[in-house]
Design a protein around this motif. Structure first.
Motif, PDB file in Angstrom:
ATOM      1  N   LEU A  19       0.826  -1.202   0.000  1.00 20.49           N
ATOM      2  CA  LEU A  19       0.000   0.000   0.000  1.00 20.49           C
ATOM      3  C   LEU A  19       0.873   1.271   0.000  1.00 20.49           C
ATOM      4  O   LEU A  19       0.627   2.211  -0.759  1.00 20.49           O
ATOM      5  N   TYR A  20       1.900   1.284   0.846  1.00 23.51           N
ATOM      6  CA  TYR A  20       2.817   2.434   0.852  1.00 23.51           C
ATOM      7  C   TYR A  20       3.448   2.624  -0.527  1.00 23.51           C
ATOM      8  O   TYR A  20       3.545   3.736  -1.035  1.00 23.51           O
ATOM      9  N   GLN A  21       3.890   1.507  -1.116  1.00 21.18           N
ATOM     10  CA  GLN A  21       4.536   1.611  -2.429  1.00 21.18           C
ATOM     11  C   GLN A  21       3.562   2.136  -3.479  1.00 21.18           C
ATOM     12  O   GLN A  21       3.945   2.908  -4.350  1.00 21.18           O
ATOM     13  N   SER A  22       2.277   1.759  -3.351  1.00 14.93           N
ATOM     14  CA  SER A  22       1.282   2.241  -4.320  1.00 14.93           C
ATOM     15  C   SER A  22       1.071   3.750  -4.193  1.00 14.93           C
ATOM     16  O   SER A  22       0.593   4.395  -5.120  1.00 14.93           O
ATOM     17  N   PHE A  23       1.434   4.318  -3.040  1.00 19.78           N
ATOM     18  CA  PHE A  23       1.357   5.779  -2.873  1.00 19.78           C
ATOM     19  C   PHE A  23       2.711   6.444  -3.127  1.00 19.78           C
ATOM     20  O   PHE A  23       2.932   7.597  -2.747  1.00 19.78           O
ATOM     21  N   GLY A  24       3.643   5.677  -3.713  1.00 23.25           N
ATOM     22  CA  GLY A  24       4.894   6.280  -4.152  1.00 23.25           C
ATOM     23  C   GLY A  24       6.007   6.311  -3.110  1.00 23.25           C
ATOM     24  O   GLY A  24       7.016   6.986  -3.311  1.00 23.25           O
ATOM     25  N   VAL A  25       5.841   5.591  -1.995  1.00 29.18           N
ATOM     26  CA  VAL A  25       6.913   5.521  -0.997  1.00 29.18           C
ATOM     27  C   VAL A  25       7.873   4.407  -1.431  1.00 29.18           C
ATOM     28  O   VAL A  25       7.484   3.235  -1.488  1.00 29.18           O
ATOM     29  N   ALA A  26       9.115   4.762  -1.750  1.00 28.58           N
ATOM     30  CA  ALA A  26      10.083   3.787  -2.262  1.00 28.58           C
ATOM     31  C   ALA A  26      10.637   2.944  -1.117  1.00 28.58           C
ATOM     32  O   ALA A  26      11.148   3.484  -0.134  1.00 28.58           O
ATOM     33  N   LEU A  27      10.523   1.630  -1.232  1.00 27.70           N
ATOM     34  CA  LEU A  27      11.008   0.740  -0.167  1.00 27.70           C
ATOM     35  C   LEU A  27      12.053  -0.248  -0.681  1.00 27.70           C
ATOM     36  O   LEU A  27      12.560  -1.071   0.074  1.00 27.70           O
ATOM     37  N   GLY A  28      12.383  -0.185  -1.968  1.00 25.67           N
ATOM     38  CA  GLY A  28      13.391  -1.107  -2.515  1.00 25.67           C
ATOM     39  C   GLY A  28      12.851  -2.518  -2.643  1.00 25.67           C
ATOM     40  O   GLY A  28      11.641  -2.740  -2.621  1.00 25.67           O
ATOM     41  N   THR A  29      13.785  -3.471  -2.768  1.00 24.50           N
ATOM     42  CA  THR A  29      13.371  -4.870  -2.978  1.00 24.50           C
ATOM     43  C   THR A  29      12.972  -5.531  -1.664  1.00 24.50           C
ATOM     44  O   THR A  29      13.763  -5.596  -0.730  1.00 24.50           O
ATOM     45  N   LEU A  30      11.724  -6.003  -1.626  1.00 24.68           N
ATOM     46  CA  LEU A  30      11.204  -6.701  -0.450  1.00 24.68           C
ATOM     47  C   LEU A  30      10.866  -8.131  -0.861  1.00 24.68           C
ATOM     48  O   LEU A  30      10.213  -8.338  -1.875  1.00 24.68           O
ATOM     49  N   LEU A  31      11.311  -9.097  -0.066  1.00 26.56           N
ATOM     50  CA  LEU A  31      11.050 -10.499  -0.393  1.00 26.56           C
ATOM     51  C   LEU A  31      10.395 -11.197   0.791  1.00 26.56           C
ATOM     52  O   LEU A  31      10.659 -10.841   1.949  1.00 26.56           O
ATOM     53  N   PRO A  32       9.547 -12.189   0.515  1.00 29.57           N
ATOM     54  CA  PRO A  32       8.957 -12.929   1.644  1.00 29.57           C
ATOM     55  C   PRO A  32      10.008 -13.786   2.345  1.00 29.57           C
ATOM     56  O   PRO A  32      10.821 -14.439   1.689  1.00 29.57           O
ATOM     57  N   ALA A  33      10.010 -13.751   3.673  1.00 33.14           N
ATOM     58  CA  ALA A  33      10.965 -14.564   4.439  1.00 33.14           C
ATOM     59  C   ALA A  33      10.588 -16.033   4.328  1.00 33.14           C
ATOM     60  O   ALA A  33      11.452 -16.905   4.207  1.00 33.14           O
ATOM     61  N   THR A  34       9.299 -16.293   4.366  1.00 34.33           N
ATOM     62  CA  THR A  34       8.829 -17.678   4.267  1.00 34.33           C
ATOM     63  C   THR A  34       9.089 -18.188   2.864  1.00 34.33           C
ATOM     64  O   THR A  34       8.758 -17.523   1.880  1.00 34.33           O
ATOM     65  N   GLY A  35       9.720 -19.351   2.798  1.00 34.53           N
ATOM     66  CA  GLY A  35      10.026 -19.909   1.482  1.00 34.53           C
ATOM     67  C   GLY A  35      11.439 -19.589   1.030  1.00 34.53           C
ATOM     68  O   GLY A  35      11.926 -20.167   0.062  1.00 34.53           O
ATOM     69  N   THR A  36      12.095 -18.647   1.720  1.00 35.81           N
ATOM     70  CA  THR A  36      13.492 -18.358   1.391  1.00 35.81           C
ATOM     71  C   THR A  36      14.377 -19.367   2.121  1.00 35.81           C
ATOM     72  O   THR A  36      14.130 -19.680   3.286  1.00 35.81           O
ATOM     73  N   LYS A  37      15.410 -19.878   1.440  1.00 34.28           N
ATOM     74  CA  LYS A  37      16.295 -20.872   2.058  1.00 34.28           C
ATOM     75  C   LYS A  37      17.003 -20.286   3.273  1.00 34.28           C
ATOM     76  O   LYS A  37      17.447 -19.136   3.256  1.00 34.28           O
ATOM     77  N   ARG A  38      17.113 -21.125   4.301  1.00 33.97           N
ATOM     78  CA  ARG A  38      17.727 -20.706   5.546  1.00 33.97           C
ATOM     79  C   ARG A  38      19.103 -20.056   5.316  1.00 33.97           C
ATOM     80  O   ARG A  38      19.417 -19.010   5.898  1.00 33.97           O
ATOM     81  N   ASP A  39      19.899 -20.660   4.456  1.00 38.25           N
ATOM     82  CA  ASP A  39      21.245 -20.134   4.205  1.00 38.25           C
ATOM     83  C   ASP A  39      21.211 -18.736   3.592  1.00 38.25           C
ATOM     84  O   ASP A  39      22.100 -17.921   3.851  1.00 38.25           O
ATOM     85  N   ASP A  40      20.179 -18.474   2.806  1.00 34.59           N
ATOM     86  CA  ASP A  40      20.081 -17.153   2.167  1.00 34.59           C
ATOM     87  C   ASP A  40      19.724 -16.063   3.175  1.00 34.59           C
ATOM     88  O   ASP A  40      19.851 -14.874   2.880  1.00 34.59           O
ATOM     89  N   LEU A  41      19.268 -16.480   4.350  1.00 35.69           N
ATOM     90  CA  LEU A  41      18.892 -15.483   5.363  1.00 35.69           C
ATOM     91  C   LEU A  41      20.041 -15.167   6.319  1.00 35.69           C
ATOM     92  O   LEU A  41      19.908 -14.328   7.203  1.00 35.69           O
ATOM     93  N   LYS A  42      21.189 -15.828   6.121  1.00 33.68           N
ATOM     94  CA  LYS A  42      22.371 -15.475   6.919  1.00 33.68           C
ATOM     95  C   LYS A  42      22.797 -14.051   6.562  1.00 33.68           C
ATOM     96  O   LYS A  42      22.987 -13.738   5.387  1.00 33.68           O
ATOM     97  N   GLY A  43      22.931 -13.221   7.568  1.00 34.17           N
ATOM     98  CA  GLY A  43      23.338 -11.841   7.330  1.00 34.17           C
ATOM     99  C   GLY A  43      22.213 -10.953   6.808  1.00 34.17           C
ATOM    100  O   GLY A  43      22.436  -9.791   6.499  1.00 34.17           O
ATOM    101  N   ALA A  44      20.998 -11.511   6.715  1.00 32.79           N
ATOM    102  CA  ALA A  44      19.881 -10.730   6.170  1.00 32.79           C
ATOM    103  C   ALA A  44      19.124  -9.993   7.275  1.00 32.79           C
ATOM    104  O   ALA A  44      19.217 -10.345   8.455  1.00 32.79           O
ATOM    105  N   ILE A  45      18.392  -8.956   6.868  1.00 38.62           N
ATOM    106  CA  ILE A  45      17.481  -8.263   7.776  1.00 38.62           C
ATOM    107  C   ILE A  45      16.062  -8.733   7.465  1.00 38.62           C
ATOM    108  O   ILE A  45      15.626  -8.698   6.310  1.00 38.62           O
TER     109      ILE A  45
END
Ligand SMILES: [Zn+2]
Ligand SMILES: [Zn+2]
Length: 337
Positions: free
Chosen positions: A211-237
């Motif tokens: 919703l924020y992005q649809s009003f033009g607030v830039a948030l960059g690349t957002l990905l769902p945590a669920t379904g992402t491999k555990r190793d890919d979340l090392k060092g991630a926010i």
């Protein structure tokens, strides 16, 4: 004491604060025929109203969150545009709290009352900055109305988070943040600090970010945590609702550092109790200094205080020669503290 010249036309009834000559409630806790809504948080934007006046953003938030309970007759009004309702003039001004948040200026017989909803004065890249509105009566929140609350600069807190990410590249950082406002502000602050990697989200936070992005607030690349491999979340926010941090949900993350972005993180004992390793003092509410400065700057002779923690603020208001009053509104306990 002379009869109160505001209480004659602004009063609390069974549904909340009511403007008699305008025939509408402001942020009522029960369903009403006509309401003005300051912002989309659940303690202000309740389901079941008929006619609702609010900013376009707040109406969009209400539609997204309330579904069937969204207002049946919404009317969007831009900031700064006066509107006549009954015998009063209503104008919305930015409150700097979350996307679309507004203070409501009500003018009646030459008297100016401002219902500020929730507000903050510090910078927030995700919403319009607070506008100071001179008035005779100022109605203020009191979420952090104790001198101990000094929120500081949110950018310093985000720098702490980024430092920890550098220090622990093998661990995920899970940041508890409320879904509407805080989540997007933390993301935008990370982007402003130069953090360009994808930020991962708990599923519950996705809709508000869209919703924020649809009003033009830039948030960059957002990905769902669920379904992402555990190793890919090392060092991630990873951002998650506060309730998910201590939950089984976060155990799937690689050795997570638990953080929480909230004004309450000023209270160390509270952070410890909740098992927060990295408290981040980031608040979407005014701190003590902002509250008392804002009250003074409005020029109001009388101040009504909501949200329950009013004692110290009422004392201060009395000491500075203004008339103060605690406004007992039901159900004001923020989801976003
Ligand atoms: Zn709020
Ligand atoms: Zn509130």
């Amino acid at each position: 004491m002379k009869p109160n010249r505001f209480a004659r036309w602004l009063k609390v009834d069974t549904k909340g604060l009511y403007c008699r000559p305008g025939g509408f409630h402001i942020d009522p806790h029960g369903a009403v025929r006509r309401a003005v809504i300051t912002h989309g948080h659940s303690d202000h934007a309740r389901p079941g109203h008929e006619a609702v006046l609010a900013t376009e953003e707040t109406l969009a938030i209400m539609r997204a969150r309330l579904g069937e309970g969204a207002p049946s007759r919404p009317q969007a009004v831009p900031y700064g545009e006066p509107l006549t309702i009954g015998d009063v003039t209503v104008t919305l001004f930015p409150a700097g709290h979350v996307l679309g948040s507004a203070q409501v200026l009500i003018e009646y017989e030459g008297v100016r009352a401002v219902v500020s909803g929730d507000y903050k004065r510090s910078a927030d890249p995700t919403c319009a900055p607070f506008a100071l509105v001179r008035c005779d009566l100022f109605i203020t929140e009191a979420t952090f109305a104790l001198p101990v609350f000094q929120h500081g600069d949110a950018r310093d807190e985000v720098a702490k988070l980024l430092k920890s990410v550098t220090q622990f590249p093998e661990r995920a950082h899970v940041v508890g943040a409320y879904g509407l406002g805080k989540t997007q502000r933390v993301i935008a602050l990370l982007r402003d600090a130069g953090y360009e990697r994808p930020i991962y989200l708990h599923g519950a936070l996705q809709a508000c970010c869209d919703l924020y992005q649809s009003f033009g607030v830039a948030l960059g690349t957002l990905l769902p945590a669920t379904g992402t491999k555990r190793d890919d979340l090392k060092g991630a926010i990873v951002l998650a609702p506060p309730s998910a941090i201590a939950d089984r949900w976060s155990r799937r993350l690689p050795d997570p550092v638990t953080a929480f972005a909230s004004g309450w993180m000023r209270v160390r004992a509270r952070a410890r109790q909740q098992g927060i390793e990295l408290p981040l003092v980031i608040s979407d509410h005014a701190d003590w200094r902002e509250l008392i400065d804002t009250i003074a700057e409005t020029g109001a002779e009388e101040v009504w205080v909501t949200h329950g923690r009013e004692d110290a603020l009422l004392h201060h208001i009395g000491m500075t020669g203004r008339r103060g009053r605690a406004l007992a509104l039901i159900g004001r306990e923020d989801e976003d503290q």
